[in-house]
Write a protein that holds these residues in place. Structure first.
Motif, short mmCIF file in Angstrom:
data_model
loop_
_atom_site.label_atom_id
_atom_site.label_comp_id
_atom_site.label_asym_id
_atom_site.label_seq_id
_atom_site.Cartn_x
_atom_site.Cartn_y
_atom_site.Cartn_z
N ALA A 1 48.38 -62.19 48.56
CA ALA A 1 49.30 -63.30 48.33
C ALA A 1 48.71 -64.33 47.37
N PHE A 2 47.42 -64.25 47.17
CA PHE A 2 46.74 -65.24 46.36
C PHE A 2 46.93 -64.93 44.89
N PRO A 3 47.31 -65.88 44.10
CA PRO A 3 47.49 -65.60 42.68
C PRO A 3 46.16 -65.21 42.05
N PRO A 4 46.11 -64.02 41.49
CA PRO A 4 44.83 -63.50 41.01
C PRO A 4 44.18 -64.40 39.97
N LEU A 5 44.98 -64.95 39.11
CA LEU A 5 44.41 -65.71 38.00
C LEU A 5 43.66 -66.93 38.50
N VAL A 6 44.25 -67.64 39.47
CA VAL A 6 43.60 -68.82 40.02
C VAL A 6 42.24 -68.45 40.58
N PHE A 7 42.25 -67.35 41.31
CA PHE A 7 41.01 -66.90 41.92
C PHE A 7 39.95 -66.62 40.88
N LEU A 8 40.35 -65.87 39.85
CA LEU A 8 39.39 -65.50 38.82
C LEU A 8 38.89 -66.71 38.06
N MET A 9 39.80 -67.60 37.77
CA MET A 9 39.40 -68.79 37.03
C MET A 9 38.46 -69.64 37.88
N ALA A 10 38.77 -69.72 39.18
CA ALA A 10 37.91 -70.52 40.04
C ALA A 10 36.53 -69.91 40.11
N ILE A 11 36.48 -68.59 40.28
CA ILE A 11 35.18 -67.92 40.30
C ILE A 11 34.44 -68.20 39.01
N ASN B 1 30.74 -65.50 33.14
CA ASN B 1 29.98 -64.41 32.56
C ASN B 1 30.44 -63.08 33.15
N LEU B 2 29.80 -62.04 32.70
CA LEU B 2 30.22 -60.71 33.12
C LEU B 2 30.11 -60.53 34.63
N VAL B 3 29.07 -61.09 35.21
CA VAL B 3 28.87 -60.91 36.65
C VAL B 3 30.03 -61.51 37.44
N SER B 4 30.39 -62.73 37.09
CA SER B 4 31.49 -63.37 37.83
C SER B 4 32.78 -62.59 37.65
N ALA C 1 32.31 -51.31 31.46
CA ALA C 1 31.28 -51.74 32.40
C ALA C 1 31.86 -52.65 33.47
N VAL C 2 32.63 -53.61 33.04
CA VAL C 2 33.22 -54.55 34.00
C VAL C 2 34.13 -53.82 34.97
N SER C 3 35.02 -52.99 34.43
CA SER C 3 35.99 -52.29 35.29
C SER C 3 35.30 -51.33 36.24
N LEU C 4 34.36 -50.58 35.71
CA LEU C 4 33.67 -49.61 36.56
C LEU C 4 32.90 -50.31 37.66
N GLY D 1 38.14 -64.09 30.00
CA GLY D 1 37.46 -62.88 30.42
C GLY D 1 36.05 -62.82 29.89
N VAL D 2 35.76 -61.71 29.26
CA VAL D 2 34.42 -61.51 28.71
C VAL D 2 34.12 -62.63 27.70
N PRO D 3 33.04 -63.35 27.94
CA PRO D 3 32.79 -64.49 27.06
C PRO D 3 32.22 -64.06 25.72
N PRO D 4 32.51 -64.82 24.68
CA PRO D 4 31.92 -64.51 23.39
C PRO D 4 30.42 -64.70 23.44
N PRO D 5 29.61 -64.12 22.62
CA PRO D 5 30.04 -63.37 21.44
C PRO D 5 30.39 -61.92 21.70
#
Lengths: 305, 312, 381
Positions: free
Chosen positions: B150-160, B167-170, B110-113, B250-254
């Motif tokens: 050029a932006f480090p993906p992880l930083v971006f994702l973590m910031a979001i 959550n899944l939306v972010s 779902a997330v990837s699609l 990533g996908v938060p528990p549970p």
């Protein structure tokens, strides 16, 4: 020149982004029991009372002098921390790239030369599989078989190159390999595809008709034109590796930029994150420029406009 | 985390020889076994498609299937597959691995699609316009694309995640933004190539205005190329999401996720390897199948030049 | 002419008088997938003496390019390609050799000039390197010696400032210059046979004559045998000693150049010659063309391959495949035809066809045709 706008944009975006993150870094420094006056004072001290633009201009001014500020946590000099950790990440990225090249070049050339043969088919299957294996999975498997079971290689930790090259290599090889394998698979396929196309070119036939040996034909005639795409992709990968070897660094507990990045973002250490992102962006841009230069070297038709 | 994908040369492997055209004399001396290869290829393709159908159906119909809930503690912890009817064993807390893998599939897919679709639409449109009109807009787009790359993906994702909430939306939005550059570049390269073709010139000479040309002539030619890359990017995103979940971001528990399951089982490889291998194999098969299918589709449509531009 | 002295050349008149090249019933077939085979060269025999030029003429699809590669046996050991026949070159059957041995022949004793010099020269390597390669490989020259020879070769083929051009890349040269470089590269080890595959097709008309003159001159000076492959009849008219006309993978007529035009025997050749527009023609004269298309080489017809387009075709032509006959005068002029042009059988066949309005296959036939005459050669402008 794209370089400048990209760097400015990236560093500014970082500041804005981190700014949006809820949670007050000041509070996490001073603790919950801080009084409002203390908070205000600290905020002023850290310059956090200015607007984003104001803070950015300040930061940029300092950065151009090489001063990236002080970490919000632990009073670390950001520039110093980065330069301490940079060699680790760089070494990892370069080592991974070298391993990937070492794997991709000969196999790509041979697969193209003996197109349709068993080697070609085998490598096609293997590379498809490798591309589908994320580094963290391969790293997990490596760790299990080589480090835990066989006790051959260390699981975590790092020994600097300057201190002991042998030990350094022992610590670096597994993470580098985990990073290198998917890249090698992509590079090998790219090289093979380009080389298959190049080997159809009339000038290759002309070389064969001159009596040139297969080694000469493949390596000296066909490799250079075929390598152009590879160089571009490898360059992009290298740039990514520098900024993205995070998962592997995390898994192997390596003191590199990646781990520092994770810690800093979690702790809302704006200053550190800002510096880190900037360095990574610079590395990416520099590598892209190097790629352009390399392509021009490989293909003289590109040189004069 | 590999999010930027590049286009590769499309070379057809089945070389049909036309009379008068001499094939490459430096070709292999061993027989190509072309018939054999084609058959095994087709088999591989069908296996891949089958797996994908299975996993997608399982993910879609998860609630309807006779599966235990993925959070229900069925009792015995860390059991190997096959123990007491549990097809894939149980995890550290005694939860059904089968259920967790299926629901994990749902989360990953779902997330990837979602991310790929958003990225394709946004990136595709932006690239389409940039490649067609060129000029100032194109420059701006290229700078933005390079900045995102050029932006480090992880930083971006973590910031979001930290901003909007983890959550899944972010996650979907974050990943979508990271796929946009790829789609933009792809759309832009194809759009500018098509914009120079004669049928566009012909339309223009008949008085058709640019926006209409863009919509009617160029877009239909660019869409197939974008579609052909979607399978490949899906594979990349599943890996990216897996990496994130592995790091706990990533996908938060549970909700279970393949990456999270692998992370949880990491320390117990010695005594309970299935904890890692079950989700690992599931992820591998899915990504592998997407790559196989994606390659096949792409080789039909790809006209993008092999060199993707650097900073130029 | 000091450079020529140092260059290896073929010795004239050596040995038992056997021709330098003796190709016997050469066949090359490609595996086209799905079980079908394309027989691009289907039983070609020809001979060539040292110092002579053989022109091979044919339209595209006739198999002439594949023939050029086959004569050198470039398809040796190649997957999906089957070859048959014998290629006697300088006393050895090339078809009996494997690739490693053939590589000693290629470039050194037989050299090839390709059609399009833009794509036949490696674009990322300097001209000097490409030129020196073969010499270093076959003659064992050092880099400097090979470079020196390369410079004199460039001079010989008429390239100005050769020393400077050694460092040029192909895309920096004009088409004519590139072809000269190609020729220089082919000549570098002093081959006994030069195979020129449409050397002028990709060039401007004004340059074509210059290149052909160059090949002529080199041939005379080195006493080289030359095979000139082209679709242009006028080229072979002026430059070749003997001509072989190819159609659908076979040689349909083979004769001395004079004889080919003055005593044309095969209907295809006749039609080709007629199709050439001439300066003497009336303005607005309708151009003659040959109706129909060449056959598919994957499934050639049982009888004569030209039958469906031939004015003379009789029933025998459809059922039987015509072998190569010999001319009564035994001057070497041969043709694959049951009803050759200019013979009694031929005239009768044509009248019969004209009377019923169609040939044996059903293609319409007109009696009236222009008298074939020898085309004028192209002059240098």
């Amino acid at each position: 020149m794209q370089v400048l706008p990209v760097l400015l944009l990236v560093s500014f975006a970082t500041m804005v982004l981190i700014d949006l993150v809820p949670g007050d870094p000041v509070r996490s420094i001073l603790g919950e029991s801080a009084t409002p006056e203390q908070v205000l004072a600290k905020r002023a001290q850290l310059g956090l009372d200015q607007s984003v633009v104001g803070r950015y201009v300040d930061w940029l001014g300092n950065a151009l002098h090489g001063d990236f500020g002080t970490s919000l946590q632990g009073n670390q000099d950001v520039g110093g921390a980065i330069s301490q950790r940079l060699p680790v990440t760089l070494e990892l990225a370069v080592l991974a790239a070298l391993i990937a090249l070492l794997l991709a070049l000969p196999s790509g050339m041979y697969a193209a030369y003996r197109r349709g043969g068993w080697f070609d088919r085998a490598t096609e299957a293997v590379s498809s599989a490798l591309v589908s294996l994320p580094p963290f999975l391969t790293a997990t498997i490596f760790v299990f078989f080589l480090a835990v079971n066989a006790q051959v290689l260390p699981v975590t930790g790092w020994v600097p190159l300057s201190q002991d090259p042998g030990e350094n290599l022992r610590h670096a090889i597994l993470p580098a390999l985990a990073l290198a394998l998917p890249e090698a698979a992509v590079w090998m396929r790219l090289l093979r595809a380009d080389m298959v196309a190049t080997l159809q070119e009339p000038y290759v036939l002309a070389a064969v008709a001159k009596g040139m040996r297969p080694t000469n034909v493949v390596v000296r005639q066909a490799l250079r034109p075929s390598a152009i795409s590879l160089v571009t992709v490898a360059g992009l990968s290298l740039g990514r590796l520098v900024g993205g070897s995070i998962v592997v660094e995390f898994m192997f507990a390596l003191p590199g930029l990646g781990n520092l990045m994770i810690e800093s973002v979690i702790r809302h250490d704006i200053v550190m994150v800002q510096g880190l992102v900037f360095v990574v962006a610079v590395a990416y841009v520099v590598i892209n420029l190097a790629v352009d230069v390399a392509v021009a070297y490989l293909d003289p038709r590109v040189r004069q406009g | 985390m590999a999010v930027a994908q590049v286009s590769r040369a499309a070379v057809s492997d089945d070389q049909v020889v036309a009379d008068g055209v001499a094939p490459d004399p430096s070709a292999p001396t061993s027989p190509p076994g072309a018939g054999r290869r084609r058959r095994s290829r087709r088999l591989g393709l069908w296996l891949a498609v089958t797996w994908l159908v299975v996993i997608v159906l399982a993910a879609l119909l998860a609630d309807l299937l006779p599966l235990k809930s993925y959070s229900e503690l069925t009792g015995v912890a860390a059991q190997r597959p096959g123990f007491r009817g549990e097809l894939l064993g149980t995890d550290l807390l005694g939860r059904s691995m089968l259920s967790r893998v299926v629901y994990g599939a749902r989360a990953s897919l779902a997330v990837s699609l979602g991310a790929v679709l958003i990225g394709a639409v946004v990136g595709g449109l932006v690239g389409l316009v940039a490649g067609f009109y060129r000029g100032g807009f194109d420059h701006v787009v290229t700078t933005l694309v390079n900045s995102v790359l050029a932006f480090p993906p992880l930083v971006f994702l973590m910031a979001i995640a930290a901003t909007v909430g983890a959550n899944l939306v972010s996650l979907v939005i974050g990943l979508a933004v990271l796929t946009i550059p790829t789609f933009t570049r792809l759309a832009r390269a194809n759009s500018s190539t098509f914009a120079e073709r004669e049928f566009v010139l012909a339309a223009r000479s008949m008085g058709v205005r640019n926006p209409r040309i863009l919509l009617r002539e160029v877009l239909p030619n660019v869409v197939p190329v974008l579609l052909s890359y979607m399978s490949l990017l899906l594979a990349v995103l599943i890996i990216a999401e897996g990496s994130l979940s592995f790091l706990g971001l990533g996908v938060p528990p549970p909700t279970p996720s393949w990456g999270g399951m692998i992370a949880a089982g990491r320390q117990h490889l010695a005594d309970a390897p299935h904890l890692v291998f079950v989700p690992g194999v599931a992820m591998f098969l899915t990504v592998f199948s997407l790559n196989v299918v994606g390659d096949r589709v792409r080789s039909h449509f790809d006209i993008t030049p092999t060199t993707t531009g650097g900073t130029a | 002419m000091s450079t020529s002295d140092a260059l290896p050349t073929g010795e004239p008149g050596v040995g038992d008088g056997a021709p330098l090249l003796d190709v016997r019933d050469l066949r090359t077939a490609f595996d086209a997938g799905g079980g079908s085979t394309v027989r691009a060269v289907d039983g070609v025999s020809l001979t060539l003496e040292r110092g002579r030029t053989l022109g091979v003429v044919g339209e595209s699809g006739s198999g002439k390019t594949v023939l050029s590669r086959s004569i050198m046996h470039l398809f040796a050991d190649q997957a999906g390609v089957t070859t048959e026949g014998e290629i006697w070159f300088d006393g050895r059957d090339l078809r009996a050799l494997r690739r490693p041995d053939l590589r000693d022949v290629w470039g050194k004793e037989i050299a090839m000039v390709f059609q399009d010099p833009m794509t036949s020269l490696n674009p990322v390597r300097r001209v000097g390197v490409t030129l020196s390669e073969a010499m270093r490989r076959h003659l064992g020259l050092s880099r400097s010696a090979a470079a020196a020879r390369a410079v004199s070769l460039l001079e010989e083929v008429g390239i100005p400032s050769p020393q400077h051009q050694m460092r040029a890349y192909p895309h920096q040269l004009s088409g004519g210059m590139r072809q000269r470089v190609m020729i220089a590269s082919a000549l570098s080890c002093g081959p006994k046979l030069l195979v020129a595959d449409e050397p002028t097709t990709a060039l401007d008309v004004t340059v074509q004559a210059q290149i052909l003159d160059l090949i002529d001159r080199e041939q005379r000076e080195r006493f080289m045998a030359v095979i000139l492959i082209t679709h242009d009849l006028s080229i072979v008219a002026s430059r070749a000693d003997a001509v072989a006309v190819m159609y659908a993978g076979e040689v349909v007529e083979h004769a001395a150049a004079d004889s080919l035009f003055s005593r044309t025997r095969h209907p295809y050749t006749e039609a080709l010659v007629q199709a050439i527009p001439r300066v003497e023609d009336e303005p607005h004269q309708r151009l003659f063309n040959i109706p129909g298309m060449p056959p598919q080489l994957a499934a050639p017809p049982t009888g004569c391959r030209f039958a469906d387009r031939c004015r003379y075709a009789q029933d025998r032509c459809v059922d039987e495949h015509p072998p190569v006959d010999s001319d009564a005068q035994a001057d070497g002029h041969v043709a694959r035809c049951f009803y050759p042009v200019g013979s009694d059988e031929g005239r009768e066949a044509l009248e019969r066809n004209a009377a019923r309005g169609a040939n044996a296959v059903g293609t319409p036939v007109q009696l009236v045709a222009k008298r074939p005459s020898r085309p004028r050669s192209k002059e240098a402008v």
